[in-house]
Enzyme design. Structure first.
Site, PDB file in Angstrom:
ATOM      1  N   LYS A 238       4.394 -22.205  10.332  1.00 34.81           N
ATOM      2  CA  LYS A 238       3.852 -21.371  11.402  1.00 34.81           C
ATOM      3  C   LYS A 238       2.865 -22.174  12.243  1.00 34.81           C
ATOM      4  CE  LYS A 238       3.760 -16.927   8.892  1.00 34.81           C
ATOM      5  NZ  LYS A 238       4.544 -16.074   9.795  1.00 34.81           N
ATOM      6  N   ARG A 312      11.531 -10.868   2.638  1.00 30.28           N
ATOM      7  CA  ARG A 312      12.731 -10.116   2.262  1.00 30.28           C
ATOM      8  C   ARG A 312      13.425 -10.743   1.052  1.00 30.28           C
ATOM      9  NH1 ARG A 312      15.039 -10.928   8.111  1.00 30.28           N
ATOM     10  NH2 ARG A 312      12.777 -10.892   8.368  1.00 30.28           N
TER      11      ARG A 312
END
Length: 458
Positions: A238, A312
């Site tokens: 990120k 997820r």
């Protein structure tokens, strides 16, 4: 975050809409009415006016909550003024019919929250006696659960890694007589939680699956919370601006633990199971890579097209485990996608369900308890977007469209037997608001708590 003890000397609070002020002033003495008018009190949202006694002490306080339209633009209007009241013990003497007294009492308690682990904070000086006809124990239990959620999210990853999150769950379990089982490190492989292990294996603090159970009778409820204690993005690192708030990426775990605290404190007649896959998505030589193909607990293969879509993956193994036992409802909560924030902003908690009855119950409860939620669709035509061809599933479909929906569809693939409900929450209050200081915040938990009697026929 508790109510004050009853006190015959408590200061009376008069909660007034702007339409009620003139009628209320007519009930005052000439001197008091002149005082109110001289102070410019009109009942505007957040206004308050201290009424002096003849001896110069506080005889009462008027609090304005604005007009009916202005009430629809915010939550906890009484808490907005309570934070500015002088020290003392207060009681509600007058409340407009437009307001829910229990919500306002809860808002007052939530306004008392201070995160003071690293720096001393001044306590809110105004204390409230529990209003009549309000279940004080219930309101205090809800406030305690929310405080736990906020504390966990606000704590930086240096002090809230997977080990610390496990300790927090164990402390909560010990308080209410629940049991905890933890599967850690390489044992995740032998116990068939391969994706939890893969996501967390590059971190110094070993990945783990935390399982808490409580209750031995009633409907079965399983809560699954994303526990990514810090998310660097992995090898798809990120940028700094996006990494700044990633201590909150375990907000789903914090929220289900806060909700579990409420459920156990209220002794709801159900069997509770909480599953938290706790990891740190770090960068190291053994980090998982883009275009790796992982095999999940369920046997479905997953192509990794972005290591920053890791939440997820860990939830998938936990959901597969949840679905292996008879369960009346499985709920996942996760700070899962930025797409959800683009869709509904930071204040709404979007949720997914295949049941119209569940959606209606949640929406009604969210409105009733001032915990707003919004239904999003499990849109079946988008299933093709999460099918890459080389594997069963794609963890990060290209194109950028419908990111929250495709993430929810991905998770639904791992639940086949039980009714499934998914929340894609933010878990963060970006700027201070009444009863919600800037920082970690619970979303969806109070709405779900209120809806449980309908969802589980309690």
């Amino acid at each position: 975050m508790k109510f004050a003890a009853p006190d015959s000397q408590a200061i009376s609070l008069y909660i007034l809409t702007s339409d009620e002020v003139d009628g209320w002033k007519d009930s005052l003495s000439d001197a008091a009415r002149n005082w109110v008018e001289a102070n410019g009190f009109t009942g505007g949202l957040g206004q308050h006016c201290i009424l002096p006694s003849e001896g110069g002490e506080i005889a009462g306080v008027a609090i304005g909550v604005g007009s009916e339209p202005s009430l629809k633009r915010g939550r906890f209007p009484v808490a907005k003024a309570a934070a500015n009241l002088p020290e003392g013990t207060y009681r509600l003497a007058m409340v407009p019919r437009l307001l829910n007294v229990e919500n306002e009492a809860l808002g007052w308690l939530l306004a008392q929250y201070r995160f003071d682990r690293y720096a001393k904070k001044t306590a809110m000086p105004a204390r409230l006696i529990a209003p009549e006809d309000v279940d004080a124990a219930r309101v205090e239990a809800i406030a305690a659960g929310e405080a736990l959620t906020r504390d966990l999210i606000n704590t930086p990853a240096s002090d809230m890694g997977p080990t610390a999150l496990q300790s927090a769950a164990e402390t909560l379990a010990a308080e209410f007589g629940a049991t905890v089982k933890v599967t850690t490190g390489k044992a995740l492989l032998s116990e068939n939680f391969p994706m939890i292990h893969t996501v967390g294996r590059a971190a110094a603090d070993a990945p783990r699956l935390i399982e808490m159970k409580w209750g031995d009778a009633g409907p079965r409820l399983t809560l699954v919370g994303k526990g990514v204690c810090f998310d660097t993005g992995g090898l798809n690192l990120k940028p700094g601006a996006s990494m700044g708030l990633m201590k909150k990426d375990m907000g789903g775990a914090a929220t289900v633990l806060g909700l579990a605290c409420m459920i156990m404190a209220l002794d709801l007649p159900l069997q509770l199971r909480v599953l938290v896959p706790a990891v740190e998505n770090a960068v190291a030589g053994n980090a998982f890579r883009p275009q790796d193909i992982l095999t999940s607990r369920k046997g479905l293969t997953v192509e990794i097209n972005n290591t920053d879509a890791e939440g997820r993956l860990v939830l998938a193994d936990a959901l597969a485990l949840a679905d292996e036992e008879p369960t009346d409802l499985i709920v996942s909560m996760a700070t899962l996608t930025g797409a959800a924030r683009v869709a509904v902003g930071p204040d709404l908690a979007p949720f997914y369900t295949d049941s119209d009855d569940t959606a209606q119950a949640l929406s009604q409860s969210g409105a009733a308890v001032a915990d707003p939620v919004w239904r999003m669709p499990f849109h079946a035509p988008y299933e093709a977007m999460i099918e890459p061809g080389i594997a069963d599933l794609d963890n990060a479909p290209k194109g950028g469209f419908a990111g929250s929906i495709t993430a929810a569809l991905f998770l639904r693939r791992f639940v086949e037997r039980a009714p499934y409900l998914h929340f894609d929450i933010y878990g963060w209050q970006p700027s201070a608001a009444p009863a919600r200081p800037k920082g970690g915040v619970g979303q969806g938990a109070r709405a779900l708590l209120d809806a449980l009697p309908k969802l589980l026929d309690l």
